[in-house]
Design a protein around this motif. Structure first.
Motif, PDB file in Angstrom:
ATOM      1  N   ALA A 176     -12.241 -18.658  -8.549  1.00 25.13           N
ATOM      2  CA  ALA A 176     -12.005 -17.654  -8.276  1.00 25.13           C
ATOM      3  C   ALA A 176     -10.207 -16.580  -8.142  1.00 25.13           C
ATOM      4  N   ASP A 207      -7.547 -15.608 -10.652  1.00 25.22           N
ATOM      5  CA  ASP A 207      -7.707 -14.679 -11.319  1.00 25.22           C
ATOM      6  C   ASP A 207      -7.266 -14.463 -12.275  1.00 25.22           C
ATOM      7  N   SER A 222      -6.809 -11.569 -15.419  1.00 20.23           N
ATOM      8  CA  SER A 222      -6.549 -10.699 -15.467  1.00 20.23           C
ATOM      9  C   SER A 222      -5.530 -10.493 -16.416  1.00 20.23           C
ATOM     10  N   ASN A 230     -18.748 -14.693 -13.333  1.00 23.50           N
ATOM     11  CA  ASN A 230     -18.356 -15.265 -12.984  1.00 23.50           C
ATOM     12  C   ASN A 230     -16.651 -14.588 -13.610  1.00 23.50           C
ATOM     13  N   ARG A 253     -13.136 -12.111 -12.413  1.00 31.56           N
ATOM     14  CA  ARG A 253     -11.919 -12.370 -12.468  1.00 31.56           C
ATOM     15  C   ARG A 253     -11.588 -11.361 -13.077  1.00 31.56           C
TER      16      ARG A 253
END
Length: 360
Positions: A102, A104, A106, A160, A164
């Motif tokens: 899960a 991040d 970015s 997925n 995320r």
């Protein structure tokens, strides 16, 4: 005055004879502070996780956490039995896996993503993804279970990562082992123009394994010569000539050699420097990580279910990341970034011309 001094000496002797707060009474056992701290649930859980990733079995955990003398008694309920260690490993590895899947993405400046299958059991394959950022640092991204490398499993892993924070609008280089389902899923998620490089090592191995030994050396030499060329058109011509030469002796191999030819020469078409091209023309990064996964999982005698395989594989991937080194040709990554931007701009122009051609 003498009586006062005598009372003082007596009180000091009595004070020395009293056991300090938190210690054992006279004649008893002195508890070791480090052992008392190790009995704490979180510390023992981390200890269990680390030792099992180092291939220490649950049966040997009690001896592994003691001093070399091995004479520290573990009271009943101290949490060093085989079943207690197993429960701690399951709980902590599941928690770590959940947080990792899960996390991040970015904020990561990812230029390269390698995806490959890991065979855990006869009917269980895990699909794993590893990336390289703009500085050459490597990051394990995720893992997904499935019965085979089919499109649904590939799409689930990509979904997925996109969920995320992996921006599908950014052009990146994808490196795969040659799975058609994986190519299809990548183009569905990241666009039809997403650059995909098939592993040249896998390709050469698959070709030579189907040929008689008398042809192995000459075919490897021809393929190596094609991989090293800076001109993609000349490399493609060389491979097609090799395929024509094999048509009589191995017609099926000849057709396999030409299958996916565009994706085999992607790094050459991007005009990358030679050293960087060699690093990105194969799935060596993820293959090295797979070696760590096999080492960590070798103590597992029976895989009960997919959840167990995911927990062990995820923990092994995180463990492997501790030993990751920067990409060997990391100094040449700016040329990859420029090539990806140019490729994206060229595809955008081509897509803009298509409606005009259709209208004409």
């Amino acid at each position: 005055m003498g009586q006062s001094q005598g009372k003082d000496r007596l009180s000091r002797r009595q004070g020395r004879s009293r056991a300090p707060s938190g210690s054992c009474p006279l004649g008893g056992e002195m508890p070791l502070p480090s052992w008392a701290a190790a009995v704490d649930e979180d510390l023992l859980g981390q200890w269990a996780l680390n030792l099992m990733l180092m291939n220490v079995s649950t049966r040997k955990f009690g001896g592994a956490v003691r001093l070399p003398g091995g004479d520290i008694p573990a009271e009943r309920g101290a949490g060093v039995t085989r079943s207690a260690v197993s429960r701690r490993f399951v709980a902590l590895s599941a928690e770590t896996m959940k947080a990792w899947m899960a996390a991040d993405l970015s904020a990561l400046d990812l230029l390269v993503i390698q995806i490959d299958g890991i065979h855990i059991a006869q009917d269980l394959i895990l699909l794993a993804a590893v990336s390289v950022d703009g500085n050459g640092d490597k990051h394990p991204l995720g893992v997904m279970e499935g019965a085979s490398e089919n499109a649904a499993v590939c799409q689930a892993l990509l979904d997925n990562m996109v969920g995320r924070g992996l921006d599908p609008a950014v052009c990146r280089l994808f490196i795969i082992d040659g799975s058609r389902a994986l190519s299809k899923a990548i183009r569905n998620s990241f666009g039809r123009s997403a650059p995909i490089q098939r592993c040249q090592v896998h390709k050469a191995r698959n070709i030579t394994e189907r040929l008689p030994k008398s042809l192995h050396a000459s075919v490897r030499r021809a393929l190596r010569q094609a991989w090293e060329l800076d001109d993609a058109d000349k490399a493609e011509t060389l491979i097609r000539n090799l395929a024509r030469r094999l048509e009589r002796e191995a017609p099926g191999v000849s057709a396999s050699l030409l299958e996916g030819l565009d994706e085999i020469l992607t790094v050459t078409r991007l005009r990358l420097p030679t050293e960087l091209r060699r690093s990105l023309a194969c799935t060596n990064i993820i293959e090295n990580m797979n070696g760590t996964i096999r080492r960590v999982c070798r103590n597992v005698k029976r895989w009960r279910d997919a959840a167990m395989a995911l927990r062990w594989t995820g923990a092994a991937m995180i463990e492997a990341a501790k030993g990751f080194r920067r990409l060997k040709a990391h100094n040449q990554l700016p040329s990859l970034r420029a090539a990806l931007l140019a490729h994206q701009a060229e595809c955008a122009v081509g897509a803009g011309l298509d409606p005009v051609r259709e209208a004409a």
